[in-house]
Design an enzyme around this catalytic site. Structure first.
Site, PDB file in Angstrom:
ATOM      1  N   ASN A  85     -10.099  -0.032   1.476  1.00 36.27           N
ATOM      2  CA  ASN A  85      -8.651   0.001   1.249  1.00 36.27           C
ATOM      3  C   ASN A  85      -8.369  -0.482  -0.173  1.00 36.27           C
ATOM      4  O   ASN A  85      -8.558  -1.652  -0.482  1.00 36.27           O
ATOM      5  CB  ASN A  85      -7.978  -0.912   2.286  1.00 36.27           C
ATOM      6  CG  ASN A  85      -6.461  -0.947   2.147  1.00 36.27           C
ATOM      7  OD1 ASN A  85      -5.903  -0.499   1.147  1.00 36.27           O
ATOM      8  ND2 ASN A  85      -5.792  -1.488   3.148  1.00 36.27           N
ATOM      9  N   CYS A 125       0.819  -1.221   0.000  1.00 32.47           N
ATOM     10  CA  CYS A 125       0.000   0.000   0.000  1.00 32.47           C
ATOM     11  C   CYS A 125       0.848   1.264   0.000  1.00 32.47           C
ATOM     12  O   CYS A 125       0.306   2.360  -0.128  1.00 32.47           O
ATOM     13  CB  CYS A 125      -0.936   0.005   1.193  1.00 32.47           C
ATOM     14  SG  CYS A 125      -1.993  -1.437   1.233  1.00 32.47           S
ATOM     15  N   HIS A 142      -2.724   6.932   3.361  1.00 32.00           N
ATOM     16  CA  HIS A 142      -3.259   5.672   2.830  1.00 32.00           C
ATOM     17  C   HIS A 142      -4.564   5.362   3.582  1.00 32.00           C
ATOM     18  O   HIS A 142      -4.638   5.471   4.796  1.00 32.00           O
ATOM     19  CB  HIS A 142      -2.231   4.561   3.038  1.00 32.00           C
ATOM     20  CG  HIS A 142      -2.764   3.198   2.765  1.00 32.00           C
ATOM     21  ND1 HIS A 142      -3.561   2.924   1.672  1.00 32.00           N
ATOM     22  CD2 HIS A 142      -2.642   2.026   3.450  1.00 32.00           C
ATOM     23  CE1 HIS A 142      -3.897   1.642   1.694  1.00 32.00           C
ATOM     24  NE2 HIS A 142      -3.361   1.082   2.759  1.00 32.00           N
TER      25      HIS A 142
HETATM   26  N1  ACO Z   1     -17.276  -8.247  12.103  1.00 35.43           N
HETATM   27  C1  ACO Z   1     -17.560  -8.507  13.404  1.00 35.43           C
HETATM   28  N2  ACO Z   1     -16.643  -8.881  14.289  1.00 35.43           N
HETATM   29  C2  ACO Z   1     -15.378  -9.002  13.863  1.00 35.43           C
HETATM   30  C3  ACO Z   1     -15.018  -8.763  12.518  1.00 35.43           C
HETATM   31  C4  ACO Z   1     -16.026  -8.373  11.645  1.00 35.43           C
HETATM   32  N3  ACO Z   1     -15.784  -8.118  10.340  1.00 35.43           N
HETATM   33  N4  ACO Z   1     -13.693  -8.959  12.387  1.00 35.43           N
HETATM   34  C5  ACO Z   1     -13.228  -9.315  13.600  1.00 35.43           C
HETATM   35  N5  ACO Z   1     -14.256  -9.354  14.489  1.00 35.43           N
HETATM   36  C6  ACO Z   1     -14.208  -9.674  15.916  1.00 35.43           C
HETATM   37  C7  ACO Z   1     -12.997 -10.498  16.290  1.00 35.43           C
HETATM   38  O1  ACO Z   1     -13.221 -11.863  16.097  1.00 35.43           O
HETATM   39  C8  ACO Z   1     -12.826 -10.151  17.761  1.00 35.43           C
HETATM   40  O2  ACO Z   1     -13.730 -10.888  18.523  1.00 35.43           O
HETATM   41  P1  ACO Z   1     -13.308 -11.526  19.952  1.00 35.43           P
HETATM   42  O3  ACO Z   1     -12.949 -10.359  20.793  1.00 35.43           O
HETATM   43  O4  ACO Z   1     -14.517 -12.257  20.350  1.00 35.43           O
HETATM   44  O5  ACO Z   1     -12.115 -12.400  19.630  1.00 35.43           O
HETATM   45  C9  ACO Z   1     -13.265  -8.688  17.833  1.00 35.43           C
HETATM   46  O6  ACO Z   1     -14.078  -8.465  16.654  1.00 35.43           O
HETATM   47  C10 ACO Z   1     -12.104  -7.709  17.825  1.00 35.43           C
HETATM   48  O7  ACO Z   1     -11.196  -8.100  16.787  1.00 35.43           O
HETATM   49  P2  ACO Z   1      -9.891  -7.304  16.471  1.00 35.43           P
HETATM   50  O8  ACO Z   1      -9.117  -8.042  15.435  1.00 35.43           O
HETATM   51  O9  ACO Z   1      -9.214  -6.944  17.750  1.00 35.43           O
HETATM   52  O10 ACO Z   1     -10.529  -5.990  15.829  1.00 35.43           O
HETATM   53  P3  ACO Z   1      -9.820  -4.665  15.472  1.00 35.43           P
HETATM   54  O11 ACO Z   1     -10.430  -3.562  16.180  1.00 35.43           O
HETATM   55  O12 ACO Z   1      -8.316  -4.810  15.527  1.00 35.43           O
HETATM   56  O13 ACO Z   1     -10.238  -4.494  13.947  1.00 35.43           O
HETATM   57  C11 ACO Z   1      -9.236  -4.710  11.783  1.00 35.43           C
HETATM   58  C12 ACO Z   1      -9.821  -5.445  12.997  1.00 35.43           C
HETATM   59  C13 ACO Z   1     -10.339  -3.848  11.197  1.00 35.43           C
HETATM   60  C14 ACO Z   1      -8.762  -5.737  10.772  1.00 35.43           C
HETATM   61  C15 ACO Z   1      -8.060  -3.840  12.257  1.00 35.43           C
HETATM   62  O14 ACO Z   1      -7.181  -4.605  13.039  1.00 35.43           O
HETATM   63  C16 ACO Z   1      -7.302  -3.187  11.157  1.00 35.43           C
HETATM   64  O15 ACO Z   1      -7.810  -2.372  10.421  1.00 35.43           O
HETATM   65  N6  ACO Z   1      -5.977  -3.476  11.047  1.00 35.43           N
HETATM   66  C17 ACO Z   1      -5.123  -2.860  10.083  1.00 35.43           C
HETATM   67  C18 ACO Z   1      -5.321  -3.516   8.781  1.00 35.43           C
HETATM   68  C19 ACO Z   1      -4.615  -2.785   7.672  1.00 35.43           C
HETATM   69  O16 ACO Z   1      -4.407  -1.605   7.710  1.00 35.43           O
HETATM   70  N7  ACO Z   1      -4.301  -3.543   6.646  1.00 35.43           N
HETATM   71  C20 ACO Z   1      -3.845  -3.029   5.442  1.00 35.43           C
HETATM   72  C21 ACO Z   1      -2.394  -2.870   5.398  1.00 35.43           C
HETATM   73  S1  ACO Z   1      -1.990  -2.217   3.868  1.00 35.43           S
HETATM   74  C22 ACO Z   1      -1.608  -3.412   2.621  1.00 35.43           C
HETATM   75  O17 ACO Z   1      -0.494  -3.532   2.206  1.00 35.43           O
HETATM   76  C23 ACO Z   1      -2.703  -4.293   2.114  1.00 35.43           C
END
Ligand code: ACO
Length: 330
Positions: A284, A113, A254
């Site tokens: 994204n 990204c 980004h």
């Molecule tokens: N819907 C509902 N619940 C969900 C979902 C969903 N889509 N996804 C995860 N959960 C649940 C999890 O299972 C977890 O449940 P638990 O507590 O019972 O175990 C809870 O929600 C919290 O999960 P987390 O993973 O801690 O959620 P977080 O707030 O971290 O959000 C996310 C997850 C959105 C993926 C976040 O971590 C994020 O955006 N990370 C960065 C990702 C990113 O920027 N990636 C791109 C990089 S760039 C590239 O090169 C592609």
């Protein structure tokens, strides 16, 4: 080498087809409320059959060339940043050159990204080093083709699109790229990637049965590192430009997660009113995300001549890159 490179045209292309949070509620266990609160995303664009990374890149490139007021023959180099190439061989830029009807040099650039910032820096350097007339740099992705539709941790985030800019020579004190910072921490390759399909683990019926052709991500860890990488990289780029967050007119980060953007902007002292956010409508789009947001800001008249525009991206690798640009045509 004298002079710098300025952005003299820009263009975008996104598929018509939308995938809303309500659509995702039908596919995986999630909710509109959860997705909006945790990511800021409401919908993303999904390529239809026949739409590809190259077709979107060609459309965006054509628009950028037109907006720059030049013809394709005046382009001397085409760079395409993408994590979702047209096919493994040849590179996506070959398809894009064919679509644009040009025979200049072209290559693809892989930096996740952060790809657009990397190609902006690379294109600017080659423009000035080679006395080129124009360089076309495009970020283009069809992430819908590598997202596991059953993985709620990733399928809610990614979308498709393309955007590009035309670079042209500017003077030493004119508009253009002022300073930049690029980096990569290769110890983090396991945090985000597509495990199979490359030389390390060629695709087999077994890897496909295991879904290894899809993006795997450790979201929380990526989140933490992303905020840190953006803040530190931006500080280095601003210092090289002799600036601080207070000098930034527009921050174009980004678009990975609205909470990452808010956290990074707050730590840099850049207010929300000066931060460009369109993640709610596109999700994204990896290498396309920064130029897509920047082009929207330019089209809506927010980027005035002379404005200091700060871009910063991070991604698989993990890579990061920041660029400070003075907006305007030479
Ligand atoms: N819907 C509902 N619940 C969900 C979902 C969903 N889509 N996804 C995860 N959960 C649940 C999890 O299972 C977890 O449940 P638990 O507590 O019972 O175990 C809870 O929600 C919290 O999960 P987390 O993973 O801690 O959620 P977080 O707030 O971290 O959000 C996310 C997850 C959105 C993926 C976040 O971590 C994020 O955006 N990370 C960065 C990702 C990113 O920027 N990636 C791109 C990089 S760039 C590239 O090169 C592609």
């Amino acid at each position: 080498m004298a002079g710098r490179a300025a952005i003299v045209g820009w263009g975008t292309a996104v598929p018509e087809q939308r995938l809303t949070n309500a659509d995702l509620e039908q596919r995986v266990e999630t909710s509109d409320e959860w997705i909006v609160e945790r990511t800021g995303i409401r919908e993303r664009r999904y390529a239809a059959d026949g739409e590809t990374t190259a077709s979107l890149a060609i459309e965006a490139g054509t628009a950028a060339i037109k907006q720059a007021g030049i013809t394709p023959e005046e382009i001397d180099l085409v760079i395409v940043a993408t994590a979702t190439p047209e096919q493994p061989i040849p590179h996506t830029g070959a398809f894009v050159c064919d679509g644009l009807g040009v025979h200049c040099g072209s290559f693809d650039l892989g930096a996740g990204c952060a790809g657009f910032v990397y190609e902006l820096v690379t294109g600017s350097a080659l423009l000035t080093a080679g006395n080129l007339r124009h360089v076309l740099v495009i970020g283009a992705e069809t992430l819908s083709r590598v997202v596991d539709p059953r993985d709620r941790g990733t399928c809610i985030l990614f979308g498709d699109g393309a955007a590009g800019v035309v670079l042209a020579p500017s003077t030493d004190d004119g508009p253009g790229l002022l300073a930049w910072d690029l980096g990569c921490d290769g110890s983090a390759t396991g945090l985000l990637g597509i495990p199979s399909g490359g030389s390390r683990r060629p695709a087999t019926p077994e890897t496909i049965a295991a879904g290894e052709q899809y993006i795997k991500m450790q979201g929380q860890e990526v989140f933490k590192r992303a905020v840190r990488a953006v803040v530190e990289s931006v500080k280095r780029a601003l210092a090289l430009a002799g600036m601080t967050g207070a000098d930034v007119d527009w921050f174009v980060p980004h678009q990975a997660n609205a909470r990452i953007i808010e956290a990074a902007a707050a730590r840099l002292g850049i207010p929300a009113e000066r931060t460009i956010v369109n993640i709610d409508r596109f999700g994204n789009t990896s290498a396309a995300s920064i130029p897509l947001a920047m082009a929207e800001a330019a089209d809506t008249g927010r980027l005035e001549d002379g404005a200091v525009v700060l871009m910063s991206g991070f991604g698989a690798g993990m890579t990061w890159g920041s660029a400070v640009v003075r907006w305007g045509r030479p």
